[in-house]
Design an enzyme around this catalytic site. Structure first.
Site: not given
Length: 226
Positions: A94, A172, A174
Site C-alpha cells: 500500500c 493489504h 496482512e
C-alpha cells in the site's frame, strides 16, 4: 534471514489489542518463513543505520500520503534507493508500494476514481486474486524499469516488480477482514464515502487470498539472487 520492517504508520489504538500494530501483522503473515525481524518506526523518525542492517526489507502501509511533506519521507526514499542499488529483496505494501514507486521516479496521487475498500479482485496472470484494500492514493505513473504484474479497472498498477528484488502490492494481505471492519468504524466514517464503506461491509465475509501472498513472500525473500 533478518527482515527489517520499515513501519510508516500505526494501526488505530482501539484495534491494536486484537490485531496488533502494522509490524506485528507482517510478523504473523510471514511466520512460516523462519525469519528474524527488526522493526524501525520510520514514521516516528526511527531509522536503521543503513541498508546493510537487514538482509531484506518490507515497507508497511500508512494513513499518510507519499507526496505529503513529512520529514521522514526523504530519508526513507534515500534508503529505498540504497536498498535498490544493493539489489536486496524489498517488499512494499500500500503506502510501501507507493513510496517505492515515488522514490524510483514514479508518481503517486489521489485517484480521481475514488476509494477502494474491503475485498477487491485483481487479475494476475489471467487469474483472479482477491485481497483486502484500503486506499485512495495510487501509483499513476510508473518508474523506469517497473513491470505491472496485476491490476484491475480501478487500480491498473496493483502489483509492480523491479528486477527480481523488488515486489510491491497496493492491497493489504496482512489485513484480516475483521480488521478492515474495525477500520471502517474507527477511521473510515467521515473520510471515505458511506456508500463505499457500507458496500465493503457487506463483502467482508468473502474469503481473501492472503495465505497465497504469504507463501509467495516467504519464497521471494529467501530465493537466491545473483
Amino acid at each position: 534471514m533478518k527482515i527489517g520492517i520499515l513501519q510508516t504508520g500505526h494501526a488505530p489504538e482501539n484495534l491494536i489489542d486484537n490485531s496488533g500494530n502494522y509490524d506485528q501483522m507482517f510478523r504473523s503473515l510471514l511466520a512460516d518463513g523462519g525469519f528474524d525481524f527488526d522493526t524501525y518506526a520510520v514514521v516516528d523518525n526511527v531509522f536503521p543505520s543503513g541498508a546493510d542492517a537487514a538482509d531484506g526489507w518490507l515497507i508497511t502501509g500508512s494513513k499518510h500520503g507519499a507526496y505529503e511533506d513529512h520529514g521522514w519521507i526523504p530519508p526513507l526514499e534515500h534508503l529505498i534507493r540504497e536498498i535498490h542499488a544493493r539489489k536486496q529483496p524489498l517488499v512494499g505494501i500500500c503506502f510501501g508500494h507507493q513510496i517505492i514507486a515515488q522514490a524510483l521516479g514514479g508518481k503517486v496521487e489521489k485517484f480521481t476514481g475514488g476509494w477502494a475498500v474491503g475485498p477487491v479482485t485483481y487479475q494476475m496472470d489471467g487469474k483472479p486474486l482477491r485481497l483486502n484494500a484500503w486506499h485512495q492514493d495510487q501509483v499513476t505513473a510508473l518508474p523506469e524499469g517497473a513491470r505491472v504484474l496485476a491490476g484491475n479497472d480501478h487500480c491498473k498498477n496493483g502489483i509492480l516488480a523491479y528486477g527480481d528484488h523488488i515486489w510491491t502490492l497496493q492491497p493489504h494481505p496482512e489485513f484480516a477482514s475483521s480488521f478492515v471492519g474495525g477500520l471502517i468504524d474507527s477511521r473510515g466514517r467521515g473520510v471515505v464515502p458511506d456508500a463505499i464503506l457500507d458496500a465493503a461491509s457487506t463483502e467482508l465475509h468473502h474469503p481473501v487470498q492472503s495465505g497465497e501472498i504469504a507463501t509467495f513472500l516467504n519464497a521471494f525473500f529467501q530465493k537466491e539472487r545473483t
